[in-house]
Scaffold this motif. Sequence first.
Motif, mmCIF file in Angstrom:
data_model
loop_
_atom_site.group_PDB
_atom_site.id
_atom_site.type_symbol
_atom_site.label_atom_id
_atom_site.label_comp_id
_atom_site.label_asym_id
_atom_site.label_seq_id
_atom_site.Cartn_x
_atom_site.Cartn_y
_atom_site.Cartn_z
ATOM 1 N N UNK A 138 3.315 43.720 19.919
ATOM 2 C CA UNK A 138 2.373 43.437 18.831
ATOM 3 C C UNK A 138 3.114 43.349 17.495
ATOM 4 N N UNK A 139 4.051 44.255 17.273
ATOM 5 C CA UNK A 139 4.835 44.213 16.042
ATOM 6 C C UNK A 139 5.694 42.949 15.981
ATOM 7 N N UNK A 140 6.299 42.597 17.106
ATOM 8 C CA UNK A 140 7.120 41.384 17.145
ATOM 9 C C UNK A 140 6.280 40.134 16.856
ATOM 10 N N UNK A 145 5.747 35.794 12.831
ATOM 11 C CA UNK A 145 4.941 34.805 12.130
ATOM 12 C C UNK A 145 5.474 34.683 10.706
ATOM 13 N N UNK A 146 5.826 33.491 10.279
ATOM 14 C CA UNK A 146 6.320 33.333 8.904
ATOM 15 C C UNK A 146 5.293 33.846 7.891
ATOM 16 N N UNK A 147 5.773 34.499 6.825
ATOM 17 C CA UNK A 147 4.841 35.077 5.834
ATOM 18 C C UNK A 147 3.829 34.076 5.285
ATOM 19 N N UNK A 148 4.207 32.835 5.123
ATOM 20 C CA UNK A 148 3.264 31.855 4.571
ATOM 21 C C UNK A 148 2.162 31.500 5.565
ATOM 22 N N UNK A 149 2.386 31.807 6.866
ATOM 23 C CA UNK A 149 1.382 31.511 7.891
ATOM 24 C C UNK A 149 0.556 32.737 8.279
ATOM 25 N N UNK A 150 0.813 33.880 7.657
ATOM 26 C CA UNK A 150 0.086 35.104 7.995
ATOM 27 C C UNK A 150 -1.261 35.121 7.287
#
Length: 173
Positions: A138-140, A145-150
Amino acid sequence: MFEIPAVHAAMLVGAVGAVVPMWWAHGTDCRVRIAHGAMAVSMVAMMIPGLPAGIHLLEGAVLIGLAVFVTGETMHRRTAVPCAVDLTAMGVLLLLAPTSAPASTASAPAPSGHHHGGAGISTGGLPVVVLVCWALVALHLFRSTPPRERRSGVRTAAAGSALMILGMAPMAI
């Protein structure tokens, strides 16, 4: 399944974790919402005293089947994959849960403490391994996920996963 107040509180946190993605992830697919509803029902069912242990085996099998159902949707992979991981891990933990109390014989005293072993199989530390692997995956998934896509869906799925992991911790201990 368990009758300790702290365990019930942990399982309630897990049920909330299962419901969180249903409320705040507006872009999720219907399949993901169905799966999260099933996980919430499963967490609540674990808190019902006197429920036959076979029900938890059935729940585990249904959750694993729902993991396959959720991954059939290709449109929302960012929320479907974490949901499938949650379903699979929770299903495996339910399958490893004790199905009945250990039988005592006249020659051997009944073992004390909490024991795992779905279908009479001694699992030892396997539930702990499943729980740790679930947390790491889950952490992985969140970190990869790129920060801009979170967007909210990815953050909400990660928060729900974390709460469900906390809720299922009593299964592994």
